[in-house]
Design a protein around this motif. Structure first.
Motif, PDB file in Angstrom:
ATOM      1  N   LEU A  75      -5.427 -10.261 -15.719  1.00 55.40           N
ATOM      2  CA  LEU A  75      -4.368  -9.438 -15.123  1.00 55.40           C
ATOM      3  C   LEU A  75      -4.024  -8.238 -15.993  1.00 55.40           C
ATOM      4  O   LEU A  75      -3.815  -7.138 -15.486  1.00 55.40           O
ATOM      5  CB  LEU A  75      -3.116 -10.279 -14.857  1.00 55.40           C
ATOM      6  CG  LEU A  75      -3.203 -11.248 -13.687  1.00 55.40           C
ATOM      7  CD1 LEU A  75      -1.955 -12.125 -13.628  1.00 55.40           C
ATOM      8  CD2 LEU A  75      -3.393 -10.500 -12.373  1.00 55.40           C
ATOM      9  N   ARG A  76      -3.981  -8.431 -17.301  1.00 55.38           N
ATOM     10  CA  ARG A  76      -3.634  -7.332 -18.215  1.00 55.38           C
ATOM     11  C   ARG A  76      -4.810  -6.407 -18.491  1.00 55.38           C
ATOM     12  O   ARG A  76      -4.629  -5.288 -18.948  1.00 55.38           O
ATOM     13  CB  ARG A  76      -3.119  -7.901 -19.533  1.00 55.38           C
ATOM     14  CG  ARG A  76      -1.757  -8.536 -19.412  1.00 55.38           C
ATOM     15  CD  ARG A  76      -1.211  -8.877 -20.786  1.00 55.38           C
ATOM     16  NE  ARG A  76      -0.023  -9.689 -20.653  1.00 55.38           N
ATOM     17  CZ  ARG A  76       0.137 -10.884 -21.193  1.00 55.38           C
ATOM     18  NH1 ARG A  76      -0.812 -11.411 -21.937  1.00 55.38           N
ATOM     19  NH2 ARG A  76       1.250 -11.554 -21.019  1.00 55.38           N
ATOM     20  N   GLY A  77      -6.023  -6.881 -18.250  1.00 56.36           N
ATOM     21  CA  GLY A  77      -7.215  -6.114 -18.594  1.00 56.36           C
ATOM     22  C   GLY A  77      -7.625  -5.091 -17.565  1.00 56.36           C
ATOM     23  O   GLY A  77      -8.557  -4.333 -17.780  1.00 56.36           O
ATOM     24  N   GLY A  78      -6.950  -5.051 -16.450  1.00 54.54           N
ATOM     25  CA  GLY A  78      -7.328  -4.149 -15.362  1.00 54.54           C
ATOM     26  C   GLY A  78      -6.930  -2.723 -15.632  1.00 54.54           C
ATOM     27  O   GLY A  78      -6.482  -2.387 -16.715  1.00 54.54           O
ATOM     28  N   PRO A  79      -7.093  -1.865 -14.706  1.00 50.53           N
ATOM     29  CA  PRO A  79      -7.518  -2.160 -13.341  1.00 50.53           C
ATOM     30  C   PRO A  79      -9.006  -2.501 -13.268  1.00 50.53           C
ATOM     31  O   PRO A  79      -9.804  -2.008 -14.053  1.00 50.53           O
ATOM     32  CB  PRO A  79      -7.208  -0.877 -12.575  1.00 50.53           C
ATOM     33  CG  PRO A  79      -7.206   0.203 -13.604  1.00 50.53           C
ATOM     34  CD  PRO A  79      -6.777  -0.440 -14.889  1.00 50.53           C
ATOM     35  N   TRP A  80      -9.339  -3.358 -12.335  1.00 51.51           N
ATOM     36  CA  TRP A  80     -10.706  -3.805 -12.134  1.00 51.51           C
ATOM     37  C   TRP A  80     -11.265  -3.201 -10.858  1.00 51.51           C
ATOM     38  O   TRP A  80     -10.526  -2.930  -9.917  1.00 51.51           O
ATOM     39  CB  TRP A  80     -10.760  -5.331 -12.026  1.00 51.51           C
ATOM     40  CG  TRP A  80     -10.286  -6.014 -13.265  1.00 51.51           C
ATOM     41  CD1 TRP A  80      -9.054  -6.573 -13.469  1.00 51.51           C
ATOM     42  CD2 TRP A  80     -11.004  -6.199 -14.476  1.00 51.51           C
ATOM     43  NE1 TRP A  80      -8.972  -7.102 -14.731  1.00 51.51           N
ATOM     44  CE2 TRP A  80     -10.162  -6.882 -15.372  1.00 51.51           C
ATOM     45  CE3 TRP A  80     -12.283  -5.863 -14.896  1.00 51.51           C
ATOM     46  CZ2 TRP A  80     -10.558  -7.229 -16.665  1.00 51.51           C
ATOM     47  CZ3 TRP A  80     -12.677  -6.207 -16.178  1.00 51.51           C
ATOM     48  CH2 TRP A  80     -11.815  -6.886 -17.042  1.00 51.51           C
ATOM     49  N   SER A  81     -12.579  -3.014 -10.853  1.00 52.05           N
ATOM     50  CA  SER A  81     -13.226  -2.495  -9.652  1.00 52.05           C
ATOM     51  C   SER A  81     -14.559  -3.201  -9.461  1.00 52.05           C
ATOM     52  O   SER A  81     -15.096  -3.812 -10.380  1.00 52.05           O
ATOM     53  CB  SER A  81     -13.442  -0.979  -9.757  1.00 52.05           C
ATOM     54  OG  SER A  81     -14.338  -0.679 -10.810  1.00 52.05           O
ATOM     55  N   PHE A  82     -15.055  -3.087  -8.240  1.00 48.58           N
ATOM     56  CA  PHE A  82     -16.374  -3.631  -7.903  1.00 48.58           C
ATOM     57  C   PHE A  82     -17.029  -2.653  -6.943  1.00 48.58           C
ATOM     58  O   PHE A  82     -16.434  -2.283  -5.928  1.00 48.58           O
ATOM     59  CB  PHE A  82     -16.242  -5.015  -7.252  1.00 48.58           C
ATOM     60  CG  PHE A  82     -17.551  -5.568  -6.778  1.00 48.58           C
ATOM     61  CD1 PHE A  82     -18.457  -6.100  -7.686  1.00 48.58           C
ATOM     62  CD2 PHE A  82     -17.895  -5.531  -5.436  1.00 48.58           C
ATOM     63  CE1 PHE A  82     -19.669  -6.602  -7.267  1.00 48.58           C
ATOM     64  CE2 PHE A  82     -19.116  -6.032  -5.002  1.00 48.58           C
ATOM     65  CZ  PHE A  82     -20.007  -6.571  -5.916  1.00 48.58           C
ATOM     66  N   GLY A 129       7.044   9.104 -16.427  1.00 48.05           N
ATOM     67  CA  GLY A 129       6.240   8.059 -15.798  1.00 48.05           C
ATOM     68  C   GLY A 129       6.871   7.540 -14.524  1.00 48.05           C
ATOM     69  O   GLY A 129       6.180   7.243 -13.542  1.00 48.05           O
ATOM     70  N   SER A 130       8.189   7.439 -14.509  1.00 45.67           N
ATOM     71  CA  SER A 130       8.878   6.913 -13.327  1.00 45.67           C
ATOM     72  C   SER A 130       8.792   7.867 -12.131  1.00 45.67           C
ATOM     73  O   SER A 130       9.066   7.463 -11.006  1.00 45.67           O
ATOM     74  CB  SER A 130      10.339   6.591 -13.647  1.00 45.67           C
ATOM     75  OG  SER A 130      11.057   7.766 -13.913  1.00 45.67           O
ATOM     76  N   LEU A 131       8.380   9.105 -12.369  1.00 48.30           N
ATOM     77  CA  LEU A 131       8.192  10.037 -11.258  1.00 48.30           C
ATOM     78  C   LEU A 131       7.012   9.640 -10.377  1.00 48.30           C
ATOM     79  O   LEU A 131       6.963   9.995  -9.198  1.00 48.30           O
ATOM     80  CB  LEU A 131       7.981  11.463 -11.775  1.00 48.30           C
ATOM     81  CG  LEU A 131       9.172  12.107 -12.476  1.00 48.30           C
ATOM     82  CD1 LEU A 131       8.773  13.452 -13.081  1.00 48.30           C
ATOM     83  CD2 LEU A 131      10.339  12.277 -11.514  1.00 48.30           C
ATOM     84  N   ILE A 132       6.055   8.887 -10.953  1.00 52.21           N
ATOM     85  CA  ILE A 132       4.884   8.493 -10.165  1.00 52.21           C
ATOM     86  C   ILE A 132       4.895   7.007  -9.806  1.00 52.21           C
ATOM     87  O   ILE A 132       4.062   6.560  -9.028  1.00 52.21           O
ATOM     88  CB  ILE A 132       3.562   8.855 -10.869  1.00 52.21           C
ATOM     89  CG1 ILE A 132       3.448   8.167 -12.219  1.00 52.21           C
ATOM     90  CG2 ILE A 132       3.419  10.349 -10.988  1.00 52.21           C
ATOM     91  CD1 ILE A 132       2.094   8.316 -12.867  1.00 52.21           C
ATOM     92  N   GLY A 133       5.816   6.229 -10.362  1.00 53.25           N
ATOM     93  CA  GLY A 133       5.877   4.803 -10.034  1.00 53.25           C
ATOM     94  C   GLY A 133       6.732   4.044 -11.021  1.00 53.25           C
ATOM     95  O   GLY A 133       7.396   4.621 -11.880  1.00 53.25           O
ATOM     96  N   GLU A 134       6.708   2.733 -10.895  1.00 51.91           N
ATOM     97  CA  GLU A 134       7.470   1.858 -11.788  1.00 51.91           C
ATOM     98  C   GLU A 134       6.813   1.844 -13.159  1.00 51.91           C
ATOM     99  O   GLU A 134       5.597   1.663 -13.272  1.00 51.91           O
ATOM    100  CB  GLU A 134       7.503   0.446 -11.220  1.00 51.91           C
ATOM    101  CG  GLU A 134       8.186  -0.560 -12.118  1.00 51.91           C
ATOM    102  CD  GLU A 134       8.054  -1.998 -11.624  1.00 51.91           C
ATOM    103  OE1 GLU A 134       8.471  -2.895 -12.364  1.00 51.91           O
ATOM    104  OE2 GLU A 134       7.521  -2.211 -10.518  1.00 51.91           O
ATOM    105  N   VAL A 135       7.601   2.028 -14.214  1.00 55.95           N
ATOM    106  CA  VAL A 135       7.094   1.971 -15.576  1.00 55.95           C
ATOM    107  C   VAL A 135       7.274   0.542 -16.078  1.00 55.95           C
ATOM    108  O   VAL A 135       8.393   0.056 -16.192  1.00 55.95           O
ATOM    109  CB  VAL A 135       7.826   2.963 -16.497  1.00 55.95           C
ATOM    110  CG1 VAL A 135       7.343   2.831 -17.935  1.00 55.95           C
ATOM    111  CG2 VAL A 135       7.643   4.388 -15.998  1.00 55.95           C
ATOM    112  N   ARG A 136       6.156  -0.131 -16.347  1.00 56.46           N
ATOM    113  CA  ARG A 136       6.204  -1.524 -16.812  1.00 56.46           C
ATOM    114  C   ARG A 136       6.135  -1.630 -18.321  1.00 56.46           C
ATOM    115  O   ARG A 136       6.589  -2.595 -18.898  1.00 56.46           O
ATOM    116  CB  ARG A 136       5.055  -2.314 -16.204  1.00 56.46           C
ATOM    117  CG  ARG A 136       5.216  -2.522 -14.730  1.00 56.46           C
ATOM    118  CD  ARG A 136       4.064  -3.378 -14.247  1.00 56.46           C
ATOM    119  NE  ARG A 136       4.215  -3.726 -12.872  1.00 56.46           N
ATOM    120  CZ  ARG A 136       4.463  -4.951 -12.441  1.00 56.46           C
ATOM    121  NH1 ARG A 136       4.606  -5.924 -13.294  1.00 56.46           N
ATOM    122  NH2 ARG A 136       4.583  -5.190 -11.164  1.00 56.46           N
TER     123      ARG A 136
END
Length: 151
Positions: A75-82, A129-136
Protein backbone atom coordinates in the motif's frame (compact mmCIF):
# COMPACT_ATOMS: atom_id res chain seq x y z
CA UNK A 1 -34.49 -24.19 3.87
CA UNK A 2 -33.67 -23.59 7.51
CA UNK A 3 -31.11 -20.91 8.42
CA UNK A 4 -27.77 -22.08 9.75
CA UNK A 5 -25.26 -20.23 11.89
CA UNK A 6 -21.60 -20.44 10.95
CA UNK A 7 -19.19 -21.83 13.50
CA UNK A 8 -17.50 -18.94 15.37
CA UNK A 9 -14.04 -20.35 14.54
CA UNK A 10 -14.81 -20.20 10.83
CA UNK A 11 -16.12 -16.65 11.14
CA UNK A 12 -13.00 -15.55 13.06
CA UNK A 13 -10.75 -17.16 10.45
CA UNK A 14 -12.61 -15.25 7.73
CA UNK A 15 -12.26 -11.97 9.64
CA UNK A 16 -8.50 -12.49 10.05
CA UNK A 17 -8.10 -13.23 6.34
CA UNK A 18 -10.17 -10.15 5.42
CA UNK A 19 -8.01 -7.95 7.67
CA UNK A 20 -4.99 -8.91 5.54
CA UNK A 21 -6.81 -8.31 2.25
CA UNK A 22 -6.85 -5.42 -0.19
CA UNK A 23 -8.85 -5.30 -3.39
CA UNK A 24 -7.40 -3.69 -6.49
CA UNK A 25 -8.84 -2.58 -9.78
CA UNK A 26 -6.73 -2.11 -12.90
CA UNK A 27 -8.11 1.04 -14.53
CA UNK A 28 -8.18 0.19 -18.22
CA UNK A 29 -10.90 -0.48 -20.74
CA UNK A 30 -9.02 -3.61 -21.88
CA UNK A 31 -9.60 -6.87 -20.02
CA UNK A 32 -6.44 -7.81 -18.15
CA UNK A 33 -5.01 -11.28 -18.79
CA UNK A 34 -5.43 -12.71 -15.30
CA UNK A 35 -2.59 -15.26 -15.34
CA UNK A 36 -0.08 -12.71 -16.61
CA UNK A 37 -1.25 -10.07 -14.11
CA UNK A 38 -0.94 -12.48 -11.17
CA UNK A 39 2.51 -13.63 -12.27
CA UNK A 40 3.81 -10.08 -12.79
CA UNK A 41 2.49 -8.72 -9.48
CA UNK A 42 3.96 -11.63 -7.53
CA UNK A 43 7.36 -10.97 -9.12
CA UNK A 44 7.20 -7.18 -8.67
CA UNK A 45 6.12 -7.18 -5.02
CA UNK A 46 8.26 -10.08 -3.72
CA UNK A 47 6.73 -9.77 -0.25
CA UNK A 48 8.30 -11.96 2.44
CA UNK A 49 5.18 -13.96 3.26
CA UNK A 50 3.87 -14.13 -0.27
CA UNK A 51 0.50 -12.97 -1.55
CA UNK A 52 -2.44 -14.94 -2.90
CA UNK A 53 -4.07 -13.09 -5.80
CA UNK A 54 -7.59 -14.08 -6.75
CA UNK A 55 -9.51 -12.66 -9.72
CA UNK A 56 -12.93 -11.36 -8.69
CA UNK A 57 -14.59 -9.88 -11.76
CA UNK A 58 -13.25 -8.10 -14.82
CA UNK A 59 -10.13 -6.19 -13.79
CA UNK A 60 -10.80 -6.49 -10.05
CA UNK A 61 -8.55 -8.71 -7.93
CA UNK A 62 -8.32 -9.63 -4.24
CA UNK A 63 -4.85 -9.71 -2.68
CA UNK A 64 -4.46 -11.80 0.48
CA UNK A 65 -1.26 -11.23 2.44
CA UNK A 66 0.13 -13.43 5.18
CA UNK A 67 1.06 -10.50 7.44
CA UNK A 68 0.27 -6.82 8.00
CA UNK A 69 3.81 -5.69 7.15
CA UNK A 70 3.59 -7.08 3.61
CA UNK A 71 0.17 -5.53 3.11
CA UNK A 72 1.39 -2.11 4.24
CA UNK A 73 4.56 -2.43 2.15
CA UNK A 74 2.44 -2.78 -0.98
CA UNK A 75 0.00 0.00 0.00
CA UNK A 76 2.81 2.44 0.83
CA UNK A 77 4.97 1.43 -2.12
CA UNK A 78 2.60 2.64 -4.81
CA UNK A 79 1.32 3.95 -6.98
CA UNK A 80 1.34 0.66 -8.87
CA UNK A 81 0.55 0.04 -12.50
CA UNK A 82 0.19 -2.86 -14.89
CA UNK A 83 0.54 -2.59 -18.66
CA UNK A 84 0.54 1.22 -18.39
CA UNK A 85 -2.72 1.26 -16.38
CA UNK A 86 -2.91 2.44 -12.76
CA UNK A 87 -4.06 0.01 -10.07
CA UNK A 88 -6.38 1.53 -7.48
CA UNK A 89 -6.73 -0.24 -4.13
CA UNK A 90 -9.45 -0.26 -1.52
CA UNK A 91 -9.65 -2.12 1.77
CA UNK A 92 -12.77 -4.21 2.27
CA UNK A 93 -14.67 -3.75 5.54
CA UNK A 94 -17.51 -5.53 7.28
CA UNK A 95 -18.23 -8.73 5.41
CA UNK A 96 -16.00 -7.70 2.49
CA UNK A 97 -18.71 -6.90 -0.04
CA UNK A 98 -16.71 -5.86 -3.11
CA UNK A 99 -19.68 -4.07 -4.68
CA UNK A 100 -19.37 -1.42 -1.91
CA UNK A 101 -15.78 -0.55 -2.82
CA UNK A 102 -15.30 2.76 -4.62
CA UNK A 103 -11.79 2.60 -6.17
CA UNK A 104 -11.87 6.40 -6.34
CA UNK A 105 -8.59 7.60 -4.86
CA UNK A 106 -4.87 6.92 -4.98
CA UNK A 107 -1.89 8.42 -3.20
CA UNK A 108 0.88 10.18 -5.15
CA UNK A 109 4.01 11.95 -4.03
CA UNK A 110 4.01 15.45 -5.48
CA UNK A 111 7.02 17.73 -5.88
CA UNK A 112 6.52 21.48 -5.90
CA UNK A 113 9.33 23.22 -7.81
CA UNK A 114 10.70 26.75 -8.23
CA UNK A 115 9.43 28.14 -4.94
CA UNK A 116 11.02 31.28 -3.51
CA UNK A 117 12.98 30.73 -0.30
CA UNK A 118 10.25 32.30 1.81
CA UNK A 119 7.87 29.52 0.71
CA UNK A 120 10.11 26.58 1.58
CA UNK A 121 8.28 25.55 4.74
CA UNK A 122 5.82 22.90 5.84
CA UNK A 123 2.77 25.15 6.12
CA UNK A 124 3.08 26.43 2.56
CA UNK A 125 3.93 22.94 1.25
CA UNK A 126 0.78 21.53 2.82
CA UNK A 127 -1.30 24.50 1.68
CA UNK A 128 -0.11 24.16 -1.93
CA UNK A 129 -0.54 20.38 -1.87
CA UNK A 130 -4.10 20.71 -0.60
CA UNK A 131 -4.97 22.65 -3.76
CA UNK A 132 -4.77 19.40 -5.72
CA UNK A 133 -6.08 16.95 -3.09
CA UNK A 134 -5.85 15.64 0.45
CA UNK A 135 -2.35 15.89 1.93
CA UNK A 136 -1.59 12.66 3.80
CA UNK A 137 2.10 13.19 4.47
CA UNK A 138 4.75 15.85 4.06
CA UNK A 139 8.52 15.50 3.66
CA UNK A 140 10.02 18.44 5.56
CA UNK A 141 13.35 18.34 3.72
CA UNK A 142 14.03 20.81 0.95
CA UNK A 143 15.73 19.06 -1.94
CA UNK A 144 18.02 20.59 -4.53
CA UNK A 145 18.70 18.96 -7.87
CA UNK A 146 19.59 20.15 -11.38
CA UNK A 147 16.17 21.77 -11.75
CA UNK A 148 16.37 23.82 -8.56
CA UNK A 149 14.78 23.63 -5.12
CA UNK A 150 11.58 21.74 -4.41
CA UNK A 151 9.44 20.45 -1.57
Amino acid sequence: MPAHTLDANLTNKGKKRLALCIVGKVLTSKLVKKDIFIDVMNKVWRVSGGVDIEPIKGNVFAFYFSNEEDKMLVLRGGPWSFDRAIIVFDEPTGTGDVSNLKFNSIDFWVQIHNLPLICLNEEIGISLGSLIGEVRDYDPSVTVDGSGRYL
